[in-house]
Design a protein around this motif. Sequence first.
Motif, PDB file in Angstrom:
ATOM      1  N   ILE A 154       0.845  -1.190   0.000  1.00  0.00           N
ATOM      2  CA  ILE A 154       0.000   0.000   0.000  1.00  0.00           C
ATOM      3  C   ILE A 154       0.883   1.244   0.000  1.00  0.00           C
ATOM      4  CG2 ILE A 154      -1.647   1.347   1.370  1.00  0.00           C
ATOM      5  CD1 ILE A 154      -2.933  -1.254   2.218  1.00  0.00           C
ATOM      6  N   VAL A 155       0.584   2.163  -0.923  1.00  0.00           N
ATOM      7  CA  VAL A 155       1.360   3.394  -1.070  1.00  0.00           C
ATOM      8  C   VAL A 155       0.409   4.583  -1.183  1.00  0.00           C
ATOM      9  CG1 VAL A 155       3.325   2.254  -2.179  1.00  0.00           C
ATOM     10  CG2 VAL A 155       1.453   3.154  -3.590  1.00  0.00           C
ATOM     11  N   PRO A 156       0.848   5.768  -0.765  1.00  0.00           N
ATOM     12  CA  PRO A 156       0.021   6.964  -0.956  1.00  0.00           C
ATOM     13  C   PRO A 156       0.033   7.399  -2.415  1.00  0.00           C
ATOM     14  CG  PRO A 156       2.144   7.580  -0.041  1.00  0.00           C
ATOM     15  CD  PRO A 156       2.122   6.071  -0.088  1.00  0.00           C
ATOM     16  N   ALA A 157      -1.045   8.031  -2.847  1.00  0.00           N
ATOM     17  CA  ALA A 157      -1.153   8.445  -4.246  1.00  0.00           C
ATOM     18  C   ALA A 157      -0.276   9.648  -4.562  1.00  0.00           C
ATOM     19  CB  ALA A 157      -2.606   8.757  -4.590  1.00  0.00           C
ATOM     20  N   VAL A 158       0.269  10.298  -3.539  1.00  0.00           N
ATOM     21  CA  VAL A 158       1.124  11.465  -3.760  1.00  0.00           C
ATOM     22  C   VAL A 158       2.517  11.176  -3.206  1.00  0.00           C
ATOM     23  CG1 VAL A 158       1.469  13.925  -3.319  1.00  0.00           C
ATOM     24  CG2 VAL A 158      -0.851  13.033  -3.647  1.00  0.00           C
ATOM     25  N   SER A 159       3.483  11.102  -4.086  1.00  0.00           N
ATOM     26  CA  SER A 159       4.891  10.974  -3.691  1.00  0.00           C
ATOM     27  C   SER A 159       5.738  11.159  -4.938  1.00  0.00           C
ATOM     28  CB  SER A 159       5.183   9.630  -3.035  1.00  0.00           C
ATOM     29  OG  SER A 159       6.512   9.613  -2.518  1.00  0.00           O
ATOM     30  N   TRP A 160       7.049  11.030  -4.763  1.00  0.00           N
ATOM     31  CA  TRP A 160       7.991  11.104  -5.877  1.00  0.00           C
ATOM     32  C   TRP A 160       8.040   9.761  -6.585  1.00  0.00           C
ATOM     33  CZ3 TRP A 160       9.642  14.879  -8.551  1.00  0.00           C
ATOM     34  CH2 TRP A 160      10.774  14.762  -9.374  1.00  0.00           C
ATOM     35  N   SER A 161       8.466   9.768  -7.828  1.00  0.00           N
ATOM     36  CA  SER A 161       8.414   8.575  -8.675  1.00  0.00           C
ATOM     37  C   SER A 161       9.178   7.391  -8.093  1.00  0.00           C
ATOM     38  CB  SER A 161       8.957   8.899 -10.069  1.00  0.00           C
ATOM     39  OG  SER A 161      10.304   9.336  -9.998  1.00  0.00           O
ATOM     40  N   THR A 162      10.338   7.664  -7.494  1.00  0.00           N
ATOM     41  CA  THR A 162      11.175   6.557  -7.035  1.00  0.00           C
ATOM     42  C   THR A 162      10.794   6.048  -5.651  1.00  0.00           C
ATOM     43  OG1 THR A 162      12.857   8.217  -6.515  1.00  0.00           O
ATOM     44  CG2 THR A 162      13.136   6.938  -8.546  1.00  0.00           C
ATOM     45  N   THR A 163       9.667   6.513  -5.120  1.00  0.00           N
ATOM     46  CA  THR A 163       9.009   5.749  -4.058  1.00  0.00           C
ATOM     47  C   THR A 163       8.425   4.482  -4.671  1.00  0.00           C
ATOM     48  OG1 THR A 163       8.373   7.775  -2.886  1.00  0.00           O
ATOM     49  CG2 THR A 163       7.182   5.769  -2.316  1.00  0.00           C
ATOM     50  N   TYR A 164       7.866   4.626  -5.854  1.00  0.00           N
ATOM     51  CA  TYR A 164       7.084   3.558  -6.470  1.00  0.00           C
ATOM     52  C   TYR A 164       7.898   2.612  -7.346  1.00  0.00           C
ATOM     53  CZ  TYR A 164       3.631   7.204  -5.405  1.00  0.00           C
ATOM     54  OH  TYR A 164       2.888   8.171  -4.795  1.00  0.00           O
ATOM     55  N   PHE A 165       8.861   3.152  -8.095  1.00  0.00           N
ATOM     56  CA  PHE A 165       9.522   2.349  -9.123  1.00  0.00           C
ATOM     57  C   PHE A 165      10.244   1.119  -8.575  1.00  0.00           C
ATOM     58  CE2 PHE A 165       9.927   6.256 -12.140  1.00  0.00           C
ATOM     59  CZ  PHE A 165       8.566   6.182 -12.402  1.00  0.00           C
ATOM     60  N   PRO A 166      10.970   1.199  -7.447  1.00  0.00           N
ATOM     61  CA  PRO A 166      11.615  -0.021  -6.953  1.00  0.00           C
ATOM     62  C   PRO A 166      10.625  -1.138  -6.620  1.00  0.00           C
ATOM     63  CG  PRO A 166      12.596   1.902  -5.924  1.00  0.00           C
ATOM     64  CD  PRO A 166      11.370   2.375  -6.646  1.00  0.00           C
ATOM     65  N   LEU A 167       9.445  -0.773  -6.156  1.00  0.00           N
ATOM     66  CA  LEU A 167       8.428  -1.789  -5.875  1.00  0.00           C
ATOM     67  C   LEU A 167       8.045  -2.517  -7.164  1.00  0.00           C
ATOM     68  CD1 LEU A 167       6.179   0.386  -3.538  1.00  0.00           C
ATOM     69  CD2 LEU A 167       7.766  -1.398  -2.817  1.00  0.00           C
ATOM     70  N   HIS A 168       7.817  -1.759  -8.202  1.00  0.00           N
ATOM     71  CA  HIS A 168       7.499  -2.349  -9.500  1.00  0.00           C
ATOM     72  C   HIS A 168       8.667  -3.185 -10.024  1.00  0.00           C
ATOM     73  CE1 HIS A 168       6.636  -2.700 -13.772  1.00  0.00           C
ATOM     74  NE2 HIS A 168       7.753  -2.040 -14.035  1.00  0.00           N
ATOM     75  N   GLN A 169       9.875  -2.659  -9.893  1.00  0.00           N
ATOM     76  CA  GLN A 169      11.042  -3.343 -10.448  1.00  0.00           C
ATOM     77  C   GLN A 169      11.314  -4.680  -9.764  1.00  0.00           C
ATOM     78  OE1 GLN A 169      13.444   0.069  -9.790  1.00  0.00           O
ATOM     79  NE2 GLN A 169      13.117   0.931 -11.825  1.00  0.00           N
ATOM     80  N   TYR A 170      10.810  -4.859  -8.555  1.00  0.00           N
ATOM     81  CA  TYR A 170      10.971  -6.140  -7.861  1.00  0.00           C
ATOM     82  C   TYR A 170       9.691  -6.973  -7.863  1.00  0.00           C
ATOM     83  CZ  TYR A 170      15.781  -5.730  -6.630  1.00  0.00           C
ATOM     84  OH  TYR A 170      17.151  -5.671  -6.719  1.00  0.00           O
ATOM     85  N   GLY A 171       8.799  -6.685  -8.802  1.00  0.00           N
ATOM     86  CA  GLY A 171       7.650  -7.552  -9.021  1.00  0.00           C
ATOM     87  C   GLY A 171       6.571  -7.446  -7.972  1.00  0.00           C
ATOM     88  N   LEU A 172       6.579  -6.370  -7.194  1.00  0.00           N
ATOM     89  CA  LEU A 172       5.550  -6.169  -6.184  1.00  0.00           C
ATOM     90  C   LEU A 172       4.385  -5.392  -6.794  1.00  0.00           C
ATOM     91  CD1 LEU A 172       8.119  -5.155  -3.454  1.00  0.00           C
ATOM     92  CD2 LEU A 172       6.880  -7.325  -3.532  1.00  0.00           C
ATOM     93  N   ARG A 173       3.198  -5.603  -6.259  1.00  0.00           N
ATOM     94  CA  ARG A 173       2.011  -4.946  -6.803  1.00  0.00           C
ATOM     95  C   ARG A 173       1.638  -3.764  -5.927  1.00  0.00           C
ATOM     96  NH1 ARG A 173      -1.000  -8.836  -6.537  1.00  0.00           N
ATOM     97  NH2 ARG A 173      -2.628  -8.298  -5.034  1.00  0.00           N
ATOM     98  N   LEU A 174       1.592  -2.598  -6.511  1.00  0.00           N
ATOM     99  CA  LEU A 174       1.296  -1.379  -5.769  1.00  0.00           C
ATOM    100  C   LEU A 174      -0.213  -1.187  -5.641  1.00  0.00           C
ATOM    101  CD1 LEU A 174       4.075  -0.905  -7.464  1.00  0.00           C
ATOM    102  CD2 LEU A 174       3.796   1.446  -6.713  1.00  0.00           C
ATOM    103  N   LYS A 175      -0.654  -0.820  -4.460  1.00  0.00           N
ATOM    104  CA  LYS A 175      -2.046  -0.413  -4.264  1.00  0.00           C
ATOM    105  C   LYS A 175      -2.037   1.037  -3.802  1.00  0.00           C
ATOM    106  CE  LYS A 175      -5.595  -2.875  -2.876  1.00  0.00           C
ATOM    107  NZ  LYS A 175      -6.517  -3.697  -2.054  1.00  0.00           N
ATOM    108  N   PHE A 176      -2.564   1.919  -4.641  1.00  0.00           N
ATOM    109  CA  PHE A 176      -2.577   3.346  -4.340  1.00  0.00           C
ATOM    110  C   PHE A 176      -3.812   3.698  -3.517  1.00  0.00           C
ATOM    111  CE2 PHE A 176       0.262   3.045  -7.893  1.00  0.00           C
ATOM    112  CZ  PHE A 176       1.187   4.062  -7.709  1.00  0.00           C
ATOM    113  N   VAL A 177      -3.583   4.469  -2.449  1.00  0.00           N
ATOM    114  CA  VAL A 177      -4.683   4.947  -1.624  1.00  0.00           C
ATOM    115  C   VAL A 177      -4.597   6.466  -1.518  1.00  0.00           C
ATOM    116  CG1 VAL A 177      -4.769   2.793  -0.307  1.00  0.00           C
ATOM    117  CG2 VAL A 177      -3.446   4.741   0.575  1.00  0.00           C
TER     118      VAL A 177
END
Length: 392
Positions: free
Chosen positions: A81-104
């Motif tokens: 679970i991640v907040p919908a507002v942050s910088w890009s590289t909060t999210y990209f490592p999660l994607h790069q390691y095959g994790l599924r992001l849920k935006f709230v």
Amino acid sequence: MNYSYPLSDDTWGREEIEAILNVILSKNFTMGKTVKEFENIFADWIGSKYAIMVNSGSSANLLAIAALVYSGRLERGDEIIVPAVSWSTTYFPLHQYGLRLKFVDIDKETLNIDPTVVENAITKDTKAIFAVNLLGNPCDYNKLQKICKDHNLLLLEDNCEALGAVYNGKYTGTFGLIGTFSMFYSHHICTMEGGVAVTDDEELYHYMLAIRAHGWSRDLPENSRIYKKSKSSFYERFNFIVPGYNLRPLEMEAAIGIQQMKKIDRIISQRRLNAEYFLSRIGKMPLFRTQKETGKSSWFGFPIILSENASLKREELIKILENGGVETRPIVAGNFVRNPVMKYINHTIHGNLPSADYIHFNGLFVGNHSKDIKDKIDLLFSLLHSFAITHR
């Protein structure tokens, strides 16, 4: 453009220049004893057992997620679970390691992840919450820690914008299993490029030591919890145990960091004084609102959000501020799911994101500095006042 009120200021003095020159004269440029010295200073100041310096805050996030995956704390396919507002590289490592992001969604007042929404978003696949202390403002860790305890979730912290922020007497970045920091030019302290990951977990620390430098075993202690070294130092110099990167910082960045840490308390204190003045001014202007402080923010910048009853467009406000010499930015990246890059990212969105959308279209932020900027804040509010008069 030469701004009268730029986004950030220069925190360097003669000491930082001399520190760089000393490294150049030593001819020891890549990660070495100066990096280790800085790590010890940083860990002691922030209150963590271990600190790992890397070449950027973005790399700190990548390092943290990699360590969590290789240690088995997270697995590919897990939901984060991640907040919908942050910088890009909060999210990209999660994607790069095959994790599924849920935006709230975020809380519309604090601009941080909304704990109530988080709890409603949890499923059997949820394994962690990646909290972001946006623009220096602490999240509500009383609620987030309780949610993690109740649902057996990991708590991670992106503290890249919040060095020096305090919640319940404790520095942010130390509430989660791993916390990350940035020392890019516009941040609280500047080492040119640079970042840090902190943890109290020895196993994760050892994984990060290996991953930071090619995945080799060379930097691990003899009693490492993740790998038993052979007796051959020749072999262990180039023995690779996990897939790694070259995220190493330079010795000159660490040397600068050592000098910057001598100033950190004064820098944070001045930022808070600047914020007090900013808040005293914006509180008298009903056309605008700003971020509600949780705990003690370290005030990375000052958000300015148009009130719901405003009859104007943000673009008009940006034009007036920029033409008047005030540099502006979106509130981090606004509602990140509106970026085209999302087509590449495995993700879901929990419900609607009205608060993230609101600041996406109606918010901006201006800078905070390490020096007294009352004159700059006065310039800002003279422009805001003129704008407000013409848009009553």
